[in-house]
Design an enzyme around this catalytic site. Structure first.
Site, short mmCIF file in Angstrom:
data_model
loop_
_atom_site.label_atom_id
_atom_site.label_comp_id
_atom_site.label_asym_id
_atom_site.label_seq_id
_atom_site.Cartn_x
_atom_site.Cartn_y
_atom_site.Cartn_z
N ASN A 14 0.85 -1.20 0.00
CA ASN A 14 0.00 0.00 0.00
C ASN A 14 0.89 1.25 0.00
O ASN A 14 2.12 1.14 0.07
CB ASN A 14 -0.94 -0.03 1.21
CG ASN A 14 -0.21 0.19 2.50
OD1 ASN A 14 0.93 -0.27 2.68
ND2 ASN A 14 -0.83 0.86 3.43
N CYS A 55 1.97 3.52 2.06
CA CYS A 55 3.01 3.79 3.08
C CYS A 55 3.90 2.60 3.36
O CYS A 55 4.78 2.67 4.23
CB CYS A 55 2.35 4.25 4.36
SG CYS A 55 1.70 5.93 4.22
N GLU A 58 3.49 -0.50 4.62
CA GLU A 58 3.37 -1.45 5.73
C GLU A 58 2.49 -2.66 5.42
O GLU A 58 2.41 -3.59 6.21
CB GLU A 58 2.83 -0.74 6.98
CG GLU A 58 1.34 -0.47 6.99
CD GLU A 58 0.94 0.77 6.23
OE1 GLU A 58 -0.26 1.10 6.22
OE2 GLU A 58 1.82 1.42 5.62
#
Length: 773
Positions: free
Chosen positions: A283, A285, A287
């Site tokens: 995704n 960011c 994580e």
């Protein structure tokens, strides 16, 4: 639940929200009427979400007791012990009903696939989600296209198409679209990808990461070449030297924080359903590694609420974990997926991502310094507990509801059935962290004290970390003068009024070494199914070698990826450094090391007209008997953000010059700084306002060295009196900063407060505005 029961629950268990939390909720989360008026209270929001998500139990048991479950979910959220990701808070129980934050979409090597994915991206962004892509399947630039007898334009060109589409779509009216773009290290276009965000205004709706393979890391360790592969033919397409490519990644990351890196083979080693597909992307960011057409629902537990008698309240913690797992599993069933195939893939693996926020708060409450050995040990203990208890809760749900459909093809097939292929993720908690008044994710706190201007009477008020304020008052060292010092320094280190034992506890982001950031990330990653969102912060003085060491350390310590940010390496942050707080820090340091000479009553000098992307800038350089002693700038209207930052830079230059700093050193620091609005001017390009000041100083130096030659070469120097007359005649200095400079403004475009960098985004800690770097 009856209306009276609902009202009684809400009245007795209202949410205790800080002012910033209320602002964020009102702007982004609460229901509004057609005129934009808020029609919902925060407690009503939490009840709306709880009631909606509880209904999933009836899918498995039509006689399920949803009344008590609604109460359980409501209390967990209204107490701010647990919050789901933003789309769930925004959309549950409303018409949109899109509840997932993160999606990964495939991009295969055909026009049909590329533009089908683009269409699906638009649907996801419109519904409030973020998207991740791997562009690794696309053939490299100049590769053959048989259908047209032409050649391919390559992955980076298609990234620009996706970026433009994202720019045109606003997510659900509440969030700006965010993307992750990933390319494998062994793709023939990898060098173009590494530098595709070299300019800060390029691909500004993307975070980018290089997918690092084990083959590459082995070649790097042995200082060897590694193979490139054409994704169309699957054949080798040349070799590159691993060290040279790695150094280029490091150089770019040192320069502006992009690209990040993900260890793609490590992510696939932990892929719970390898027979269902290969992980290619994450995704936005980083994580949440996901299969193509997979989504994930995230939620975070607020650790600051789980302290009892000087220790972790493990009993309450376990209960909240079980509630959160039940909640997040229900979200999967209540979700209205924007694309049918996403719903099918998500339900087949039922991944959830339970994480934490308020980690720095918990450490402060327990008296443990962030980054210490004790903090690392507690990090492992906390996340091990979340991991084990969330797996237990998933097993219990599987007994009632069945295992996830791909269970028999998963790595768990020989063990107890589980409901969810993954249960843990540590996500950034930008806006939900503001709602919960919690420190973000597993990051250290940004600052202990802020000074905020009050608009009505222009007074400045302190906003102090409440726990620090409590300790300061209890120990008798609280004062406005002390708070002012902390604002200026950004840390309590080196302030003699504060006892040493207290200084050790209250650690801020600038006190943490890059290596400690990695150790903390690795401690949490050890017990996290998915990955950990974390930014490794470097001081501006950090070298490329420092960045390189952190990358290697992250690989050796088992991290699944890493993002770095060197202070001041982006234009927005450079401008922040010229703000009031940072100016005071630099000024104080200079005063300690060198006492600036006194400015004479009368000075003389030159004024240069510099054409910048923000409009005309007038740079005045005055001198005393020892040479240049001060710089003044005028740009745009007085009081504007750009004008004030230019004034701050000029003041710092003046202080440096009068403190004996060599003029050439000042030029070296400013020359070449880029902004999104460079412009061509007489004598060459002006890359930014800072670059303009540097070139004016350079012109001044040439004048002092060779006045006659200078008079012939430099024609844009004007007497200050003439400039003032022209400015007065035109009604003031004109500026197109509002058109050209908005992308780099350090102020939040919605509320005007300063933006900060965290977890791959710029975030406003006041109103919750966020945007990808």
């Amino acid at each position: 639940m009856t209306k009276n029961t609902k009202e009684e629950l809400i009245s007795k268990n209202g949410a205790k929200l800080e002012k910033n939390a209320l602002t964020v909720l009102q702007r982004r989360y609460l229901r509004k009427d057609e005129k934009g008026n808020v029609t919902e209270k925060p407690e009503e929001l939490f009840y709306r979400v709880a009631e909606n998500i509880a209904q999933a139990d009836k899918i498995y048991d039509k006689d399920a007791d949803t009344e008590n479950l609604i109460k359980e979910f409501y209390l967990s959220m209204s107490s701010l012990d647990f919050l789901p990701n933003s789309p769930t808070l925004m959309n549950a129980g409303r018409q949109l009903q899109q509840l997932s934050a993160c999606f990964v979409l495939p991009i295969e090597d055909s026009m049909d696939s590329i533009f089908e994915t683009l269409k699906n991206t638009a649907l996801i962004h419109k519904s409030g989600g973020g998207t991740g892509f791997s562009f690794s399947q696309l053939r490299p630039k100049m590769d053959s296209v048989q259908t047209t007898s032409g050649v391919s334009s390559g992955p980076v060109s298609f990234m620009q198409v996706f970026n433009a589409a994202t720019e045109a779509i606003k997510q659900g009216g509440t969030r700006r679209g965010a993307n992750m773009g990933i390319l494998r290290i062994d793709h023939p276009d990898i060098l173009d990808f590494i530098i595709c965000k070299d300019k800060n205004d390029s691909l500004n709706n993307f975070n980018i990461s290089v997918a690092i393979t084990k083959e590459f890391m082995d070649a790097l360790e042995d200082d060897e070449d590694y193979n490139l592969y054409n994704p169309r033919t699957k054949e080798t397409a040349g070799k590159l030297n691993a060290k040279e490519v790695f150094n280029k990644i490091v150089e770019q990351a040192w320069k502006n924080g992009e690209p990040g890196i993900v260890f793609i083979d490590r992510m696939n080693d932990a892929n719970p359903t390898p027979k269902a597909g290969t992980i290619e992307s994450t995704n936005p960011c980083g994580e949440q590694p996901l299969l193509p057409y997979e989504s994930c629902n995230l939620g975070s537990i607020n650790l600051g609420h789980f302290i009892k008698d000087g220790d972790v309240d493990w009993e309450k913690f376990e209960k909240t974990i079980r509630t959160a797992v039940h909640f997040l599993d229900n979200v999967i069933d209540m979700n209205n997926y924007p694309v049918q195939k996403i719903g099918e893939t998500t339900r087949s693996n039922r991944k959830i991502g339970l994480g934490i926020m308020g980690w720095a708060d918990m450490l402060m409450f327990l008296g443990i310094p962030y980054g210490s050995h004790d903090s690392l040990m507690l990090a492992e203990k906390i996340m091990n507990f979340v991991q084990s208890k969330s797996h237990e809760a998933s097993e219990e749900l599987a007994l009632k509801r069945g295992a996830f459909p791909n269970f028999k093809q998963s790595i768990y097939a020989k063990g107890n059935p589980v409901r969810n292929a993954t249960t843990t993720t540590i996500a950034p908690t930008g806006t939900i962290g503001i709602i919960a008044s919690a420190s973000g994710g597993v990051e250290p706190i940004f600052a202990l004290v802020y000074k905020r201007a009050q608009c009505l009477d222009n007074e400045e008020m302190y906003e102090v970390n409440p726990y620090f304020e409590k300790i300061a008052k209890e120990n008798g060292f609280y004062s406005n003068e002390l708070m002012d010092k902390i604002v200026e320094k950004g840390t309590v280190r080196g302030i003699k009024e504060i006892p040493e034992k207290i200084k050790k506890i209250f650690v801020t982001a600038q006190d943490i070494t890059p290596e400690d950031h990695i150790r903390m990330q690795a401690a949490f990653q050890k017990f996290t199914d998915n990955a950990v969102s974390k930014t490794v912060n470097f001081p501006n003085s950090a070298t490329k070698e420092d960045v390189k060491k952190v990358y290697i350390l992250s690989y050796k310590m088992g991290c699944k990826g890493v993002t770095v940010y060197r202070d001041g390496s982006r234009d927005v942050q450079v401008l922040n450094l010229a703000g009031k707080k940072e100016s005071a820090v630099i000024a104080e340091t200079l005063q300690e090391e060198k006492k600036p000479r006194t400015r004479p009553r009368k000075t003389s000098g030159f004024t240069f007209l510099m054409h910048t992307g923000c409009g005309k800038m007038y740079v005045t350089i005055n001198e005393d008997e020892r040479g240049a002693c001060e710089v003044f700038t005028q740009l745009g209207k007085s009081g504007g953000c750009t004008s004030s930052q230019s004034e701050a830079v000029a003041r710092l230059i003046s202080l440096a010059l009068r403190s004996g700093i060599d003029q050439q050193e000042v030029i070296n620091q400013l020359k070449g700084i880029r902004c999104p609005s460079p412009t061509l001017a007489e004598g060459g390009a002006i890359l930014s306002c800072a670059d303009a000041v540097a070139k004016a100083l350079e012109s001044y130096a040439k004048e002092k060295a060779a006045p006659a030659l200078f008079a012939q070469e430099i024609s844009h120097s004007e007497p200050y009196a003439e400039i003032s007359q022209k400015a007065a005649a035109s009604g003031g200095y004109s500026s197109n900063a509002s058109n050209n400079f908005s992308g780099s403004c350090p102020q939040c475009p919605e509320c005007g407060e300063m933006l900060t960098f965290a977890e791959g985004c710029v975030i406003c800690r006041d109103c919750g505005y966020s945007k990808c770097w």
